[in-house]
Design a protein around this motif. Structure first.
Motif, mmCIF file in Angstrom:
data_model
loop_
_atom_site.group_PDB
_atom_site.id
_atom_site.type_symbol
_atom_site.label_atom_id
_atom_site.label_comp_id
_atom_site.label_asym_id
_atom_site.label_seq_id
_atom_site.Cartn_x
_atom_site.Cartn_y
_atom_site.Cartn_z
ATOM 1 N N SER A 216 48.045 91.995 30.070
ATOM 2 C CA SER A 216 47.844 90.626 30.530
ATOM 3 C C SER A 216 47.691 89.669 29.357
ATOM 4 N N GLY A 217 47.338 90.228 28.174
ATOM 5 C CA GLY A 217 47.201 89.416 26.974
ATOM 6 C C GLY A 217 46.256 88.259 27.210
ATOM 7 N N SER A 218 46.494 87.177 26.568
ATOM 8 C CA SER A 218 45.641 86.017 26.760
ATOM 9 C C SER A 218 46.469 84.908 27.394
ATOM 10 N N LEU A 219 46.627 85.001 28.688
ATOM 11 C CA LEU A 219 47.440 84.023 29.410
ATOM 12 C C LEU A 219 46.905 82.609 29.225
ATOM 13 N N GLU A 220 45.602 82.534 28.992
ATOM 14 C CA GLU A 220 44.967 81.222 28.848
ATOM 15 C C GLU A 220 45.577 80.426 27.694
ATOM 16 N N SER A 221 46.028 81.171 26.651
ATOM 17 C CA SER A 221 46.539 80.463 25.470
ATOM 18 C C SER A 221 47.983 80.004 25.667
ATOM 19 N N LEU A 222 48.567 80.413 26.797
ATOM 20 C CA LEU A 222 49.968 80.068 27.017
ATOM 21 C C LEU A 222 50.098 78.690 27.669
ATOM 22 N N HIS A 223 49.969 77.678 26.848
ATOM 23 C CA HIS A 223 50.190 76.324 27.358
ATOM 24 C C HIS A 223 50.756 75.486 26.234
ATOM 25 N N SER A 224 51.350 74.358 26.599
ATOM 26 C CA SER A 224 51.937 73.472 25.595
ATOM 27 C C SER A 224 51.926 72.069 26.167
ATOM 28 N N ARG A 225 52.569 71.153 25.463
ATOM 29 C CA ARG A 225 52.630 69.768 25.965
ATOM 30 C C ARG A 225 53.267 69.704 27.349
ATOM 31 N N GLN A 226 54.166 70.655 27.606
ATOM 32 C CA GLN A 226 54.892 70.634 28.868
ATOM 33 C C GLN A 226 54.331 71.627 29.884
ATOM 34 N N LEU A 227 53.755 72.705 29.384
ATOM 35 C CA LEU A 227 53.289 73.787 30.254
ATOM 36 C C LEU A 227 51.771 73.720 30.436
ATOM 37 N N LYS A 228 51.338 73.525 31.708
ATOM 38 C CA LYS A 228 49.899 73.408 31.990
ATOM 39 C C LYS A 228 49.241 74.776 32.006
ATOM 40 N N ARG B 258 55.955 88.075 40.051
ATOM 41 C CA ARG B 258 56.267 86.651 40.145
ATOM 42 C C ARG B 258 55.428 85.882 39.137
ATOM 43 N N VAL B 259 56.112 85.076 38.325
ATOM 44 C CA VAL B 259 55.430 84.273 37.311
ATOM 45 C C VAL B 259 55.602 82.807 37.695
ATOM 46 N N VAL B 260 54.486 82.101 37.796
ATOM 47 C CA VAL B 260 54.563 80.679 38.133
ATOM 48 C C VAL B 260 54.119 79.868 36.920
ATOM 49 N N LEU B 261 54.990 78.960 36.478
ATOM 50 C CA LEU B 261 54.661 78.090 35.357
ATOM 51 C C LEU B 261 54.331 76.713 35.920
ATOM 52 N N ASP B 262 53.104 76.275 35.727
ATOM 53 C CA ASP B 262 52.718 74.936 36.176
ATOM 54 C C ASP B 262 53.073 73.938 35.088
ATOM 55 N N LEU B 263 53.885 72.952 35.466
ATOM 56 C CA LEU B 263 54.407 72.024 34.460
ATOM 57 C C LEU B 263 53.762 70.648 34.581
ATOM 58 N N LYS B 264 53.840 69.898 33.505
ATOM 59 C CA LYS B 264 53.283 68.546 33.534
ATOM 60 C C LYS B 264 54.284 67.532 34.066
ATOM 61 N N SER B 265 55.550 67.863 33.987
ATOM 62 C CA SER B 265 56.575 66.957 34.531
ATOM 63 C C SER B 265 57.828 67.755 34.862
ATOM 64 N N ARG B 266 58.729 67.100 35.573
ATOM 65 C CA ARG B 266 59.960 67.760 35.985
ATOM 66 C C ARG B 266 60.811 68.078 34.749
ATOM 67 N N THR B 267 61.463 69.229 34.756
ATOM 68 C CA THR B 267 62.234 69.627 33.572
ATOM 69 C C THR B 267 63.412 70.500 33.965
ATOM 70 N N THR B 268 64.331 70.662 33.056
ATOM 71 C CA THR B 268 65.449 71.573 33.303
ATOM 72 C C THR B 268 65.191 72.836 32.492
ATOM 73 N N PRO B 269 64.959 73.955 33.193
ATOM 74 C CA PRO B 269 64.674 75.185 32.455
ATOM 75 C C PRO B 269 65.959 75.930 32.105
ATOM 76 N N ASN B 270 65.820 76.847 31.208
ATOM 77 C CA ASN B 270 66.946 77.672 30.811
ATOM 78 C C ASN B 270 66.399 79.077 30.553
ATOM 79 N N SER B 271 67.105 80.102 31.021
ATOM 80 C CA SER B 271 66.615 81.453 30.755
ATOM 81 C C SER B 271 67.760 82.342 30.332
#
Ligand code: ZN
Length: 443
Positions: A85-97, A110-123
């Motif tokens: 599980s690592g430290s999920l808490e540290s996984l945030h950025s200007r865009q990722l809440k 299932r992984v849910v990324l809570d974002l601060k604004s609408r964005t176009t993702p790429n994987s």
């Protein structure tokens, strides 16, 4: 350890239960049914995006979609479990809440990324390379803030790299003439124009013609014009000629302060160093002399090392579209007479004295191929060594090397094979210079 993890995951799944789409079951109880493990999740915050890297022990089947109000990205990983599980808490950025993880359909993750604004993702998935195993990379672009918009505006104010394109000969100096009656001066101007078009359509670069018409221009005025244009590079375009019609292929010349790469270049240099350096009237009946004069003039402007470097890139590309006369950039030992400041190369695009090559030189298709090849070479050089203050130098993704950095670590950070970093930065050994820029190739 195991207990802690279970506790963490059960907390996690209960947090996620509110979503209504996840089963609130501990992840590890389904481990037996899972095939792929997520070993670790890493984040890197780059100037305009957040990159999440999932380290996996095998290739994973995944889907990614967006949900709005609030903005979320949902990543489903088939037949996958979370090992650490690592430290999920540290996984945030200007865009990722925040990031939440749960089990779905018994053995999917299932992984849910809570974002601060609408964005176009790429994987995308990366195969194992070097120290890295299978990886799934999710790039989340950041919305441009007003301060970033200012940065973009500043970037627009950054200047273009200027390439002065010198079409050899012109006016009452036709240069060499082929057996089909083709004048070198016309072919060089046509190629120069096509090269300008290619350069102008490349962001961050601008091509400037030294002569745009069929007119005679003194050599010293060509150099003067390149200086007036504040050129970052001067390319002089010519077509070779030789008494033996079989001589063929392109050559690239740069200047050297000492030593010549071939006997002919040495003889040329010996003669030329005695030439009147004030450029009296050019004997138009001796086009060989014209080329020598251009070469000599280039010695006034050329920073030799840069010229050789650019020459190498251009020669490599010319070799892809046609035959090369000499496999190396030719150097002649001309005396450098003035503080050099504009790197310069002289291209003999082909032998106009060879009827086969003369026909090629006349063809639009071949001229375009040559122009594109020259651009590729120039671009390869400036994407490594763009002059400071240019749009090109500021817009490249780069990493500034710190003490103790290794190529392996940096490539790992960007989830790129070491070989890509090497190619992009023309690195041969493992030595990294602290403070130097390491350009990061896209993707
Ligand atoms: Zn010429």
């Amino acid at each position: 350890m195991k207990k802690q993890r279970r506790q963490f995951l059960s907390q996690l799944t209960s947090r996620i239960a509110g979503l209504g789409v996840m089963a609130a079951a501990p992840v590890l109880s389904h481990a037996a049914n899972s095939h792929i493990s997520v070993k670790n999740i890493r984040i890197s915050r780059e100037p305009n995006k957040t990159r999440l890297v999932f380290d996996l022990d095998g290739p994973v089947e995944h889907s990614l979609f967006s949900l709005h109000k609030p903005e979320r990205l949902v990543l489903d990983l088939k037949q996958t479990r979370l090992l650490d599980s690592g430290s999920l808490e540290s996984l945030h950025s200007r865009q990722l809440k925040s990031i939440r993880i749960g089990v779905r359909n018994t053995h999917d993750l299932r992984v849910v990324l809570d974002l601060k604004s609408r964005t176009t993702p790429n994987s995308f998935l990366l195969e194992p390379k070097g120290n890295n195993g299978h990886r799934l990379v999710i790039d989340v672009k950041e919305q441009i803030s007003s301060s970033q918009k200012r940065d973009v505006a500043q970037k627009k104010a950054l200047r273009d790299v200027v390439v002065a394109i010198d079409a050899g000969h012109g006016g009452n100096d036709p240069g060499a003439t082929g057996s089909l009656g083709t004048h070198e001066k016309n072919v060089t101007l046509q190629i120069a124009r096509r090269l300008k078009k290619e350069i102008d359509s490349t962001k961050g670069m601008r091509g400037e013609l030294i002569r745009s018409k069929d007119r005679f221009m003194h050599l010293r005025n060509r150099i003067k014009k390149a200086h007036e244009l504040d050129a970052d590079l001067m390319i002089s375009i010519h077509a070779d000629s030789f008494p033996d019609a079989r001589a063929r292929g392109a050559s690239v010349y740069a200047l050297s302060v000492s030593g010549a790469t071939s006997e002919s270049a040495r003889l040329l240099a010996e003669k030329e160093n005695k030439v009147d350096l004030l450029f009296g009237d050019v004997d138009l009946n001796h086009q060989d002399k014209m080329v020598r004069q251009v070469l000599l003039d280039l010695s006034l402007t050329g920073t030799i090392e840069s010229s050789l470097d650019i020459g190498d890139e251009v020669l490599k590309e010319l070799g892809r579209v046609g035959r090369v006369h000499k496999k190396r950039v030719q150097q002649a030992g001309f005396a450098v007479l003035k503080a050099p400041n504009i790197p310069a190369i002289l291209l003999e695009t082909a032998f106009i004295s060879n009827p086969k090559e003369e026909r090629k030189l006349r063809s639009t298709a071949h001229q375009n191929k040559l122009a594109k090849a020259i651009l590729r070479g120039v671009n390869d050089y400036f994407s490594r060594k763009a002059p400071p203050g240019t749009w090109l130098s500021e817009s490249q993704d780069h990493y500034v090397i710190k003490k103790g950095d290794t190529l392996a670590e940096i490539s790992d950070k960007y989830s790129l094979p070491v070989s890509h970093l090497r190619t992009r930065n023309s690195l041969r050994g493992d030595n990294l210079r602290v403070g130097a820029k390491l350009y990061i190739p896209a993707g």
